[in-house]
Scaffold this active site. Structure first.
Site, PDB file in Angstrom:
ATOM      1  N   PRO A  91       1.014  -1.532   0.046  1.00  0.00           N
ATOM      2  CA  PRO A  91      -0.365  -0.083   0.058  1.00  0.00           C
ATOM      3  C   PRO A  91       0.903   1.149  -0.309  1.00  0.00           C
ATOM      4  O   PRO A  91       0.607   2.623  -0.805  1.00  0.00           O
ATOM      5  CB  PRO A  91      -1.085   0.134   1.468  1.00  0.00           C
ATOM      6  CG  PRO A  91      -1.362  -1.675   1.700  1.00  0.00           C
ATOM      7  CD  PRO A  91       0.668  -2.603   1.547  1.00  0.00           C
ATOM      8  N   TYR A  92       1.900   1.319   0.659  1.00  0.00           N
ATOM      9  CA  TYR A  92       2.598   2.303   0.891  1.00  0.00           C
ATOM     10  C   TYR A  92       3.388   3.175  -1.182  1.00  0.00           C
ATOM     11  O   TYR A  92       3.508   3.833  -0.975  1.00  0.00           O
ATOM     12  CB  TYR A  92       4.123   2.478   1.445  1.00  0.00           C
ATOM     13  CG  TYR A  92       5.277   3.141   1.704  1.00  0.00           C
ATOM     14  CD1 TYR A  92       4.733   4.423   1.849  1.00  0.00           C
ATOM     15  CD2 TYR A  92       6.316   2.639   0.734  1.00  0.00           C
ATOM     16  CE1 TYR A  92       5.918   5.777   1.668  1.00  0.00           C
ATOM     17  CE2 TYR A  92       7.292   3.643   0.713  1.00  0.00           C
ATOM     18  CZ  TYR A  92       6.862   4.670   1.092  1.00  0.00           C
ATOM     19  OH  TYR A  92       8.105   6.068   1.071  1.00  0.00           O
ATOM     20  N   GLY A  93       3.800   1.312  -1.830  1.00  0.00           N
ATOM     21  CA  GLY A  93       4.357   2.076  -2.339  1.00  0.00           C
ATOM     22  C   GLY A  93       3.285   2.385  -3.680  1.00  0.00           C
ATOM     23  O   GLY A  93       3.500   3.037  -4.298  1.00  0.00           O
TER      24      GLY A  93
END
Length: 322
Positions: free
Chosen positions: A149-151
């Site tokens: 999700p960060y990416g």
């Protein structure tokens, strides 16, 4: 003639180093930070203390999602957007809304405020936008398939920058950092946890078998890339920023053992969701277009970070340099 920079996330790892570099070169710097508790706000205040004491620096304690951006951006020549919710492993599950707020909503709000201003934007992105790939080294034109999700939120930030360029003429460059390390590194990052555990005689936890590799980038080189991108006038907009040091985690641990003079107690854990096996930056575009060339090699950089942690244990302030 003095130039004015706005640095978002100014009290963070890279942001505090960048603020000091800009001040040393005569810039007027307006830093903004919300001092979230992702890690110790007290540690962040120490990191920004050197800049706060410098002439030409102003600190604004606020969240980009609800601050007065017109006032913050007034007179800015360049905006260095480093503020973000970091961390691949914590981006799953119930904390995802923090990543949406910090990495997408705040970026969109900043871009909206910049659409009628002449300021150039330097956006901090991440190698996490690539995801898992066997096509190494990673080039800017590779297909992007983030696996965390960060990416995904950092890729959304890149897309937003491009939308505002195409529709409103925003001048920007996006820098995809590859594993930045050095003094003041976030305490959740691998080098930081490995070094402190080694110095304290605690077990070191490694996600995976340790054979995974990373392209490690020393913080001073990441800062240099920001300044080069601020002055760049060419057509390219997205650049890989790597240190040219693709090293396995096992090799990192061997080097830390040598630097600290300790026998490491290593515990191997399951590979974390969202962690890729290998990264390696092709920085030829940044070299040709920006004039970027990393100057600090892996062994020298790791020695500097280790020395910084050793001095911290000896009672020196967290913001001090090694």
């Amino acid at each position: 003639m003095s130039r004015t920079a706005v640095v978002t996330g100014a009290a963070g790892f890279i942001g505090s180093h960048l603020s000091e570099r800009l001040l040393s070169e005569g810039w007027t710097v307006r830093g903004i930070d919300s001092f979230t508790d992702y890690y110790s706000p007290a540690r962040k205040r120490l990191q920004i203390e050197t800049a706060r004491r410098a002439r030409g620096f102003t600190l604004v304690e606020a969240d980009l999602n609800d601050c007065d951006l017109d006032r913050l951006l007034d007179g800015a020549d360049v905006v260095f957007h480093l503020a973000a919710q970091a961390g691949v492993r914590r981006s799953w599950g119930r904390e995802f809304h923090l990543y949406v707020d910090a990495n997408i909503r705040a970026t969109q709000r900043l871009l909206e405020a910049l659409r009628t201003r002449p300021a150039r934007l330097v956006f901090s992105s991440s190698s996490s936008v690539y995801g898992e790939t066997t096509e190494l080294p990673m080039r800017e034109g590779h297909r992007l398939r983030p696996v965390s999700p960060y990416g995904a939120t950092k890729l959304a930030g890149e897309h937003l920058c491009e939308l505002y360029r195409a529709n409103f003429g925003l001048s920007y460059a996006a820098l995809r950092y590859f594993t930045v390390y050095g003094p003041r590194q976030r305490p959740d990052m691998a080098f930081s946890t490995f070094i402190t555990a080694a110095l304290d005689g605690r077990p070191i936890e490694v996600y995976g078998d340790g054979r995974q590799t990373r392209d490690f980038t020393y913080v001073d080189d990441a800062v240099e890339a920001n300044l080069l991108a601020a002055g760049y006038g060419g057509a390219e907009r997205i650049f890989n920023i790597g240190g040219g040091s693709r090293v396995s985690i096992l090799d990192v641990l061997d080097r830390i053992a040598s630097l600290t003079g300790t026998a490491l107690d290593i515990r191997f854990l399951d590979r974390a969701k969202g962690d890729v096996i290998d990264t390696w930056a092709d920085t030829s575009l940044a070299r040709v277009e920006l004039g970027f060339s990393p100057r600090v090699g892996f062994e020298a950089g790791l020695a500097r970070e280790t020395a910084w942690y050793e001095k911290r244990r000896g009672g020196r302030e967290e913001g001090s340099e090694a």
